[in-house]
Design an enzyme around this catalytic site. Structure first.
Site, PDB file in Angstrom:
ATOM      1  CG  ASP A   1      -1.772   1.226   1.338  1.00 41.57           C
ATOM      2  OD1 ASP A   1      -2.340   1.607   0.297  1.00 41.57           O
ATOM      3  OD2 ASP A   1      -1.875   1.834   2.420  1.00 41.57           O
ATOM      4  CB  SER A   2       0.144   4.753  -0.706  1.00 44.42           C
ATOM      5  OG  SER A   2      -1.044   4.803   0.055  1.00 44.42           O
TER       6      SER A   2
ATOM      7  CE1 TYR B   1       2.989   5.630  -3.032  1.00 47.10           C
ATOM      8  CE2 TYR B   1       1.887   3.773  -4.077  1.00 47.10           C
ATOM      9  CZ  TYR B   1       2.993   4.301  -3.461  1.00 47.10           C
ATOM     10  OH  TYR B   1       4.110   3.525  -3.279  1.00 47.10           O
ATOM     11  N   GLY B   2      -2.629   9.161  -3.523  1.00 46.75           N
ATOM     12  CA  GLY B   2      -3.946   9.580  -4.019  1.00 46.75           C
ATOM     13  C   GLY B   2      -4.016  10.935  -4.687  1.00 46.75           C
TER      14      GLY B   2
ATOM     15  CB  CYS C   1      -2.624   1.100  -2.681  1.00 47.53           C
ATOM     16  SG  CYS C   1      -2.764   2.846  -3.028  1.00 47.53           S
ATOM     17  CG  ASN C   2      -9.057   1.198  -3.098  1.00 50.27           C
ATOM     18  OD1 ASN C   2      -8.636   0.848  -1.998  1.00 50.27           O
ATOM     19  ND2 ASN C   2     -10.192   0.771  -3.583  1.00 50.27           N
ATOM     20  CB  THR C   3      -4.336   5.425  -5.440  1.00 51.17           C
ATOM     21  OG1 THR C   3      -5.257   6.001  -4.510  1.00 51.17           O
ATOM     22  CG2 THR C   3      -3.895   6.468  -6.425  1.00 51.17           C
TER      23      THR C   3
ATOM     24  CD  GLU D   1      -2.091   7.870   6.878  1.00 49.12           C
ATOM     25  OE1 GLU D   1      -1.227   8.732   6.995  1.00 49.12           O
ATOM     26  OE2 GLU D   1      -2.034   6.926   6.069  1.00 49.12           O
TER      27      GLU D   1
ATOM     28  CB  CYS E   1      -9.882   4.860   0.072  1.00 49.98           C
ATOM     29  SG  CYS E   1      -8.419   5.490   0.901  1.00 49.98           S
ATOM     30  CB  THR E   2      -6.113   1.384   2.101  1.00 52.32           C
ATOM     31  OG1 THR E   2      -5.674   2.741   1.956  1.00 52.32           O
ATOM     32  CG2 THR E   2      -5.501   0.517   1.036  1.00 52.32           C
ATOM     33  CG  HIS E   3      -6.494   5.288   4.973  1.00 47.08           C
ATOM     34  ND1 HIS E   3      -5.736   4.823   3.919  1.00 47.08           N
ATOM     35  CD2 HIS E   3      -5.629   5.889   5.818  1.00 47.08           C
ATOM     36  CE1 HIS E   3      -4.476   5.150   4.116  1.00 47.08           C
ATOM     37  NE2 HIS E   3      -4.380   5.792   5.258  1.00 47.08           N
TER      38      HIS E   3
HETATM   39  N1  DGL Z   1      -3.880   3.798  -0.104  1.00 46.61           N
HETATM   40  C1  DGL Z   1      -4.563   4.846  -0.788  1.00 46.61           C
HETATM   41  C2  DGL Z   1      -5.784   4.267  -1.510  1.00 46.61           C
HETATM   42  O1  DGL Z   1      -6.285   3.231  -1.145  1.00 46.61           O
HETATM   43  C3  DGL Z   1      -4.996   5.941   0.146  1.00 46.61           C
HETATM   44  C4  DGL Z   1      -3.850   6.769   0.679  1.00 46.61           C
HETATM   45  C5  DGL Z   1      -3.087   7.504  -0.379  1.00 46.61           C
HETATM   46  O2  DGL Z   1      -3.606   8.458  -0.985  1.00 46.61           O
HETATM   47  O3  DGL Z   1      -1.958   7.113  -0.630  1.00 46.61           O
HETATM   48  O4  DGL Z   1      -6.253   4.847  -2.453  1.00 46.61           O
END
Ligand code: DGL
Length: 262
Positions: free
Chosen positions: A6-7, A38-39, A69-71, A148, A180-182
């Protein structure tokens, strides 16, 4: 080992799901905390990072990769598929398939980072399966930093979640993809704001269901994966905050190691 990247630390929501659904397998995690988020980055940068993250996990012994990570899934997955010769899973497709399956009124909402939402990937995939479905997307750039900060119950968080979700509520969606992961961390709050009638699709949960099925159907591959509980957690930058929040999310003390792949 099952490699998950993940990011940052958000991908621990996917780790949690692997521990729940596939508890026998050894996990190696990489969170790119030095370069997160990453987003809000460009597609070229995300592709480069996703390549390096995957390469790092493979060099450490991962035999299967989950792009938590979705992004990175939205922008980098196709490139990874082209460049690496091992099973790689992204989080978007399983969530889309689940949402299409459970939506009754054919009105689906998606929330994610700005880059994920602007990529249009959820919309395109949903429409590919059923062109009659209406998709309503909402970028929620403020949620990742608030989550976070570990602010799940603060009034500021509630206010911002409400502001982001209100337009989706007006569209009368019956299904919402947490892209999104979070977001699984604040699932309860999202459910309250959307109302009990809206079904939430958690992409971490769906990806692991998919990997589980894959392993049941691919016994040769399954045999290659190391078993055991000696999981390894790498970050590209380690801070006390990451250590604290990571352990809280995983509900067990996690010891991060510094990843060096420059
Ligand atoms: N992990 C990113 C996602 O799932 C979220 C955090 C980021 O922007 O890096 O899109």
């Amino acid at each position: 080992m099952i490699g998950i990247f993940d990011s940052g630390i958000g991908g621990l929501t996917a780790v949690k799901e692997v521990l729940k659904q596939l508890p026998e397998y050894q996990i190696i995690y990489f969170g790119d905390t030095a370069r997160t988020p990453y987003g809000n980055k460009s597609s070229e940068t995300i592709k480069k990072y996703a390549f390096q993250d995957t390469d790092f996990l493979i060099k450490k012994g991962a035999k299967l990769i989950i792009v938590a990570c979705n992004t990175a899934s939205a922008l980098g997955f196709q490139d990874l598929k082209d460049k690496f010769n091992l099973p790689i899973f992204e989080v978007i497709t399983p969530a889309v398939e689940k949402a299409v399956l459970i939506s009754k009124n054919k009105r689906i909402g998606v929330i994610g980072t700005r880059t994920t939402i602007e990529s249009g990937i959820y919309q395109n995939l949903i429409k590919k399966i059923d062109s009659k479905i209406e998709v309503f997307s909402q970028a929620c750039p403020l949620l990742v930093p608030l989550i976070e900060e570990n602010w799940p119950k603060k009034p500021e968080m509630k206010m911002i979640v409400k502001k982001y979700l209100y337009p989706l509520k007006l569209k009368q969606i019956d299904t919402l993809i947490l892209g999104c992961t979070h977001y699984p961390i604040i699932k309860d709050l999202i459910q309250i704001k959307m109302g009990q009638r809206v079904k939430l699709v958690d992409s971490a949960e769906e990806i692991v269901i998919k990997v589980k099925k894959f392993l049941e159907e691919n016994k040769e591959m399954e045999k290659e994966l190391a078993k055991g509980s000696q999981h390894q957690f790498f970050l590209s930058d380690i801070t006390a905050k990451a250590q604290e929040v990571g352990s809280k999310w995983l509900e067990s003390k996690v010891k991060f190691q510094l990843a060096n792949f420059e």
